[in-house]
Design a protein around this motif. Sequence first.
Motif, PDB file in Angstrom:
ATOM      1  N   TYR A   1      -0.391  -4.785  -0.640  1.00 42.10           N
ATOM      2  CA  TYR A   1      -1.009  -3.605   0.110  1.00 42.10           C
ATOM      3  C   TYR A   1      -2.265  -3.717  -0.739  1.00 42.10           C
ATOM      4  O   TYR A   1      -2.603  -4.544  -1.605  1.00 42.10           O
ATOM      5  CB  TYR A   1      -0.345  -2.241  -0.661  1.00 42.10           C
ATOM      6  CG  TYR A   1      -0.306  -2.061  -2.027  1.00 42.10           C
ATOM      7  CD1 TYR A   1      -1.744  -1.213  -2.605  1.00 42.10           C
ATOM      8  CD2 TYR A   1       0.482  -2.608  -3.078  1.00 42.10           C
ATOM      9  CE1 TYR A   1      -1.552  -1.105  -4.058  1.00 42.10           C
ATOM     10  CE2 TYR A   1       0.395  -2.247  -4.202  1.00 42.10           C
ATOM     11  CZ  TYR A   1      -0.362  -1.706  -4.796  1.00 42.10           C
ATOM     12  OH  TYR A   1      -0.645  -1.509  -5.970  1.00 42.10           O
TER      13      TYR A   1
ATOM     14  N   ARG B   1       0.969  -6.767   8.478  1.00 45.80           N
ATOM     15  CA  ARG B   1       2.195  -6.781   7.788  1.00 45.80           C
ATOM     16  C   ARG B   1       1.786  -6.068   6.209  1.00 45.80           C
ATOM     17  O   ARG B   1       2.873  -5.806   5.344  1.00 45.80           O
ATOM     18  CB  ARG B   1       2.656  -8.203   7.313  1.00 45.80           C
ATOM     19  CG  ARG B   1       3.124  -8.885   8.492  1.00 45.80           C
ATOM     20  CD  ARG B   1       3.546 -10.384   8.084  1.00 45.80           C
ATOM     21  NE  ARG B   1       3.897 -11.061   9.468  1.00 45.80           N
ATOM     22  CZ  ARG B   1       3.761 -12.193   9.497  1.00 45.80           C
ATOM     23  NH1 ARG B   1       3.714 -13.022   8.443  1.00 45.80           N
ATOM     24  NH2 ARG B   1       4.039 -12.901  10.479  1.00 45.80           N
ATOM     25  N   LYS B   2       0.490  -5.902   6.137  1.00 48.05           N
ATOM     26  CA  LYS B   2      -0.044  -5.313   4.765  1.00 48.05           C
ATOM     27  C   LYS B   2      -0.219  -3.520   4.914  1.00 48.05           C
ATOM     28  O   LYS B   2      -0.535  -3.170   6.003  1.00 48.05           O
ATOM     29  CB  LYS B   2      -1.406  -5.897   4.406  1.00 48.05           C
ATOM     30  CG  LYS B   2      -1.761  -5.371   2.921  1.00 48.05           C
ATOM     31  CD  LYS B   2      -3.223  -6.273   2.752  1.00 48.05           C
ATOM     32  CE  LYS B   2      -2.859  -7.851   2.439  1.00 48.05           C
ATOM     33  NZ  LYS B   2      -4.064  -8.261   1.977  1.00 48.05           N
ATOM     34  N   LYS B   3       0.120  -3.064   3.783  1.00 46.59           N
ATOM     35  CA  LYS B   3      -0.098  -1.542   3.793  1.00 46.59           C
ATOM     36  C   LYS B   3      -1.637  -1.287   2.962  1.00 46.59           C
ATOM     37  O   LYS B   3      -2.069  -2.042   2.142  1.00 46.59           O
ATOM     38  CB  LYS B   3       0.804  -1.039   3.057  1.00 46.59           C
ATOM     39  CG  LYS B   3       2.267  -0.746   3.694  1.00 46.59           C
ATOM     40  CD  LYS B   3       3.081   0.108   3.108  1.00 46.59           C
ATOM     41  CE  LYS B   3       4.395   0.420   3.971  1.00 46.59           C
ATOM     42  NZ  LYS B   3       5.440   1.283   3.495  1.00 46.59           N
TER      43      LYS B   3
ATOM     44  N   GLN C   1       6.191   9.397   1.288  1.00 53.74           N
ATOM     45  CA  GLN C   1       5.591   8.597   0.498  1.00 53.74           C
ATOM     46  C   GLN C   1       4.183   9.209  -0.114  1.00 53.74           C
ATOM     47  O   GLN C   1       4.131   9.049  -1.355  1.00 53.74           O
ATOM     48  CB  GLN C   1       5.180   7.189   0.954  1.00 53.74           C
ATOM     49  CG  GLN C   1       4.946   6.166   0.148  1.00 53.74           C
ATOM     50  CD  GLN C   1       4.734   4.574   0.570  1.00 53.74           C
ATOM     51  OE1 GLN C   1       4.619   4.516   1.946  1.00 53.74           O
ATOM     52  NE2 GLN C   1       4.495   3.768  -0.232  1.00 53.74           N
ATOM     53  N   SER C   2       3.505   9.583   0.843  1.00 53.34           N
ATOM     54  CA  SER C   2       2.040  10.113   0.418  1.00 53.34           C
ATOM     55  C   SER C   2       2.326  11.354  -0.822  1.00 53.34           C
ATOM     56  O   SER C   2       1.690  11.497  -1.436  1.00 53.34           O
ATOM     57  CB  SER C   2       1.303  10.821   1.593  1.00 53.34           C
ATOM     58  OG  SER C   2       1.106   9.779   2.393  1.00 53.34           O
TER      59      SER C   2
ATOM     60  N   ALA D   1       6.143  -5.067  -1.061  1.00 54.06           N
ATOM     61  CA  ALA D   1       5.068  -5.540  -0.030  1.00 54.06           C
ATOM     62  C   ALA D   1       3.825  -5.465  -0.343  1.00 54.06           C
ATOM     63  O   ALA D   1       3.117  -4.792  -1.592  1.00 54.06           O
ATOM     64  CB  ALA D   1       5.274  -4.809   1.152  1.00 54.06           C
TER      65      ALA D   1
ATOM     66  N   VAL E   1      -1.494   6.471   3.416  1.00 60.47           N
ATOM     67  CA  VAL E   1      -1.047   5.171   3.609  1.00 60.47           C
ATOM     68  C   VAL E   1      -0.789   4.759   5.036  1.00 60.47           C
ATOM     69  O   VAL E   1      -0.182   5.412   5.970  1.00 60.47           O
ATOM     70  CB  VAL E   1       0.461   5.059   2.855  1.00 60.47           C
ATOM     71  CG1 VAL E   1       1.017   3.856   2.774  1.00 60.47           C
ATOM     72  CG2 VAL E   1       0.577   5.801   1.598  1.00 60.47           C
ATOM     73  N   ASP E   2      -1.492   3.787   5.323  1.00 62.60           N
ATOM     74  CA  ASP E   2      -1.466   3.042   6.575  1.00 62.60           C
ATOM     75  C   ASP E   2      -1.000   1.654   6.716  1.00 62.60           C
ATOM     76  O   ASP E   2      -1.175   0.757   5.685  1.00 62.60           O
ATOM     77  CB  ASP E   2      -2.858   2.972   7.284  1.00 62.60           C
ATOM     78  CG  ASP E   2      -3.529   4.431   7.335  1.00 62.60           C
ATOM     79  OD1 ASP E   2      -2.947   5.277   7.876  1.00 62.60           O
ATOM     80  OD2 ASP E   2      -4.576   4.385   6.931  1.00 62.60           O
ATOM     81  N   SER E   3      -0.334   1.266   7.722  1.00 59.20           N
ATOM     82  CA  SER E   3      -0.002  -0.124   7.923  1.00 59.20           C
ATOM     83  C   SER E   3      -0.991  -0.998   8.731  1.00 59.20           C
ATOM     84  O   SER E   3      -1.478  -0.522   9.586  1.00 59.20           O
ATOM     85  CB  SER E   3       1.342  -0.331   8.731  1.00 59.20           C
ATOM     86  OG  SER E   3       2.424   0.354   7.805  1.00 59.20           O
ATOM     87  N   VAL E   4      -1.869  -2.155   8.258  1.00 56.85           N
ATOM     88  CA  VAL E   4      -2.676  -2.984   9.062  1.00 56.85           C
ATOM     89  C   VAL E   4      -1.874  -4.241   9.066  1.00 56.85           C
ATOM     90  O   VAL E   4      -1.682  -5.329   7.912  1.00 56.85           O
ATOM     91  CB  VAL E   4      -3.891  -2.886   8.014  1.00 56.85           C
ATOM     92  CG1 VAL E   4      -4.803  -3.817   8.747  1.00 56.85           C
ATOM     93  CG2 VAL E   4      -4.270  -1.675   7.970  1.00 56.85           C
TER      94      VAL E   4
ATOM     95  N   MET F   1       4.271   1.291  -4.770  1.00 55.15           N
ATOM     96  CA  MET F   1       4.025   0.994  -3.319  1.00 55.15           C
ATOM     97  C   MET F   1       5.102  -0.200  -2.849  1.00 55.15           C
ATOM     98  O   MET F   1       5.231  -0.651  -1.655  1.00 55.15           O
ATOM     99  CB  MET F   1       2.711   0.219  -3.288  1.00 55.15           C
ATOM    100  CG  MET F   1       1.750   1.280  -3.459  1.00 55.15           C
ATOM    101  SD  MET F   1       1.403   2.449  -2.020  1.00 55.15           S
ATOM    102  CE  MET F   1       1.153   1.422  -0.506  1.00 55.15           C
TER     103      MET F   1
END
Length: 172
Positions: A75, A34-36, A5-6, A73, A29-32, A70
């Motif tokens: 982000y 449920r949010k990216k 994805q990056s 979802a 791109v990081d997941s925090v 993206m």
Amino acid sequence: MSTTQSERLRELLEPLVTSQGLDLEEIAVDSVGRKKVLRVVVDSDSGADLDAVADVSRALSAKLDETNAMGDAAYDLEVGTPGAERALTEHRHYVRATDRLVKFQLAEGGELIARILKADDEGLDVEVPGVKGRKPTARRLGFAEIDKARVQVEFNRKDKAAEKDMKEEEEA
């Protein structure tokens, strides 16, 4: 060939960043929860001021919304510049770090702290600060000799213009 994805985001966003007169240094791109979080780092030879970062942030946001790159979802987009102690990984980073103090991890082992005086295609001319009253020494470092390099923060360093003004005042 699978692309991450990056990598896909870099292909999409780099031309837009470049058109704003900036270089795309990093995408993550990081997941925090449920949010990216999409983190984009930009820079230029003259630095990226707050207005330039805001302009490119708006342009990137519009492009991401337009292409749905993206996904659906939620982000957050974070656009910024490299930190004060940035790692030097590309030739342009060394050029931008001219006159800065840098900590080098040498390929042969050991480390060196020196100020970059000049960067060319083969390597660097550096000045190693003198210790305990000794004068600084000049040294040439080829890029092959450098394993890692990171800019060092200097809190008490006077810039050259201020030093010149002080010297002229003392002579008057």
